[in-house]
Design an enzyme around this catalytic site. Structure first.
Site, PDB file in Angstrom:
ATOM      1  CG  ASN A  98      -1.707   1.269   1.388  1.00 10.95           C
ATOM      2  OD1 ASN A  98      -1.856   2.020   0.421  1.00 10.95           O
ATOM      3  ND2 ASN A  98      -2.244   1.515   2.579  1.00 10.95           N
ATOM      4  CD1 TRP A  99       3.628   1.313  -2.929  1.00  9.26           C
ATOM      5  CD2 TRP A  99       3.441   2.506  -4.824  1.00  9.26           C
ATOM      6  NE1 TRP A  99       4.399   0.703  -3.876  1.00  9.26           N
ATOM      7  CE2 TRP A  99       4.311   1.406  -5.053  1.00  9.26           C
ATOM      8  CE3 TRP A  99       3.180   3.376  -5.873  1.00  9.26           C
ATOM      9  CZ2 TRP A  99       4.906   1.181  -6.299  1.00  9.26           C
ATOM     10  CZ3 TRP A  99       3.769   3.150  -7.107  1.00  9.26           C
ATOM     11  CH2 TRP A  99       4.623   2.067  -7.315  1.00  9.26           C
ATOM     12  CE  LYS A 100       0.381   3.537   4.975  1.00 10.37           C
ATOM     13  NZ  LYS A 100      -0.020   3.652   6.364  1.00 10.37           N
ATOM     14  CG  HIS A 135      -5.938   2.002   5.205  1.00 11.17           C
ATOM     15  ND1 HIS A 135      -5.485   2.895   6.152  1.00 11.17           N
ATOM     16  CD2 HIS A 135      -4.899   1.162   4.954  1.00 11.17           C
ATOM     17  CE1 HIS A 135      -4.223   2.607   6.455  1.00 11.17           C
ATOM     18  NE2 HIS A 135      -3.851   1.555   5.738  1.00 11.17           N
ATOM     19  CD  GLU A 152      -3.113   5.602   6.731  1.00 12.77           C
ATOM     20  OE1 GLU A 152      -3.135   5.668   5.489  1.00 12.77           O
ATOM     21  OE2 GLU A 152      -2.150   5.115   7.367  1.00 12.77           O
ATOM     22  CD  GLU A 175      -3.794  -2.601   7.335  1.00 13.63           C
ATOM     23  OE1 GLU A 175      -2.686  -2.862   6.880  1.00 13.63           O
ATOM     24  OE2 GLU A 175      -4.395  -1.540   7.106  1.00 13.63           O
ATOM     25  N   GLY A 232       2.001   2.218  10.688  1.00 13.74           N
ATOM     26  CA  GLY A 232       2.943   3.322  10.521  1.00 13.74           C
ATOM     27  C   GLY A 232       3.615   3.751  11.814  1.00 13.74           C
ATOM     28  CB  SER A 238       4.839  -1.720  11.984  1.00 14.75           C
ATOM     29  OG  SER A 238       4.373  -0.397  12.174  1.00 14.75           O
ATOM     30  N   GLY A 260       2.625  -1.152   4.267  1.00 16.02           N
ATOM     31  CA  GLY A 260       2.662   0.260   3.906  1.00 16.02           C
ATOM     32  C   GLY A 260       4.082   0.724   3.701  1.00 16.02           C
ATOM     33  N   GLY A 261       4.653   1.356   4.737  1.00 11.76           N
ATOM     34  CA  GLY A 261       5.978   1.980   4.651  1.00 11.76           C
ATOM     35  C   GLY A 261       7.038   1.111   3.995  1.00 11.76           C
TER      36      GLY A 261
HETATM   37  C1  PEP Z   1      -0.983   0.111   5.846  1.00  7.09           C
HETATM   38  O1  PEP Z   1      -0.959   1.249   5.441  1.00  7.09           O
HETATM   39  O2  PEP Z   1      -1.916  -0.632   5.530  1.00  7.09           O
HETATM   40  C2  PEP Z   1       0.105  -0.364   6.706  1.00  7.09           C
HETATM   41  C3  PEP Z   1       0.054  -1.575   7.194  1.00  7.09           C
HETATM   42  O3  PEP Z   1       1.122   0.513   6.921  1.00  7.09           O
HETATM   43  P1  PEP Z   1       2.543   0.201   7.636  1.00  7.09           P
HETATM   44  O4  PEP Z   1       3.048  -1.082   7.060  1.00  7.09           O
HETATM   45  O5  PEP Z   1       3.390   1.374   7.283  1.00  7.09           O
HETATM   46  O6  PEP Z   1       2.257   0.087   9.099  1.00  7.09           O
END
Ligand code: PEP
Length: 250
Positions: free
Chosen positions: A11-13, A96, A98, A167, A173, A211, A232-233
């Site tokens: 997930n590039w966000k 998500h 966010e 999640e 994040g 994470s 994500g990251g």
């Molecule tokens: C996400 O955005 O779905 C996510 C899991 O982010 P991260 O891996 O950065 O925690």
């Protein structure tokens, strides 16, 4: 029962750019050719055309990060499921945290988005998870079950076509990760809820997100009900992401 071939989704966000996307994808595709997991990249909507082109002929599927709960019409700024389909999108993230947090998306809205995606032949990746306060209050199970129940209720027999991503909000994040035991515990709860809703539930992949990185991926992915990851990251750096995908391919 869980899926034996892991599904790994980046997930590039709201990150990327035309040049940066090309430089990230090139080494990824090179490194991925030898790996055995299924994978997808969920990219910002303006880059769908570019990514459709870059991923063409590869084993990596294209994903969106959100979809409108409406079919078409006066919804400025929104992107419909049919529009995503025009770019060969295979998956779309819905719900998500966010989106739930910053755009006040309710369980009902998330369920409607999943419905629109399914109607267009796109697999919704339904995200759910508890906040830190909810976990500390012992409400984790109740929260995730309520979030999933809304999607099951709205989608009936199509439910076996979704992907679920657990999640925990406190792990996204933040660098904090659920322990493998914490992840497994919630995944098992979700698995039995899905099994109660559909005889086809064994088809449903339940991903862990929060994470996930090169160090913790193998242990999380070794849990019996963890069918893959939503990253994500760490999906923004080719070397980090490839290490996670390697862990998923063992
Ligand atoms: C996400 O955005 O779905 C996510 C899991 O982010 P991260 O891996 O950065 O925690």
């Amino acid at each position: 029962m869980s899926q034996s071939i892991k599904l790994m989704v980046g997930n590039w966000k709201m990150n990327g750019g035309l040049a940066a996307n090309a430089s990230l994808v090139e080494p990824l595709l090179d490194g991925m050719s030898a790996l055995s997991c299924r994978s997808a990249l969920c990219v910002p909507a303006p880059y769908l055309a570019q990514m459709q082109h870059l991923l063409m002929g590869s084993s990596v599927d294209l994903g969106g990060q959100d979809v409108s709960a409406h079919d078409s019409g006066a919804y400025t700024g929104e992107v419909s499921a049919d529009m995503l389909r025009d770019f060969s999108v295979r998956y779309v993230i819905v719900g998500h945290s966010e989106r739930r947090q910053y755009h006040a998306e309710s369980d009902a809205t998330v369920a409607a988005k999943a419905q629109r995606a399914l109607a267009a032949g796109i697999t919704p990746i339904v995200c759910l998870g508890e906040s830190l306060e909810e976990r500390e209050a012992g409400q984790t199970e109740a929260v995730v079950k309520r979030q999933l129940a809304a999607v099951i209720h709205a989608n009936g027999h199509c439910i076996s076509e979704i992907v679920v991503a657990y999640e925990p909000v406190w792990a996204i994040g933040t660098g904090l990760t659920a322990t493998p035991e914490q992840a497994q515990q919630v995944h098992a709860v979700l698995r039995s809820q899905l099994q109660a809703a559909s005889t086809q539930a064994t088809r449903i992949s339940i991903l862990y997100g929060g994470s996930m990185n090169a160090t913790n991926a193998a242990e999380l992915l070794a849990q019996p009900d963890v069918d893959g990851g939503l990253i994500g990251g760490a999906s923004l750096k080719a070397t980090d992401y490839l290490s996670i995908l390697k862990a998923a391919s063992r």
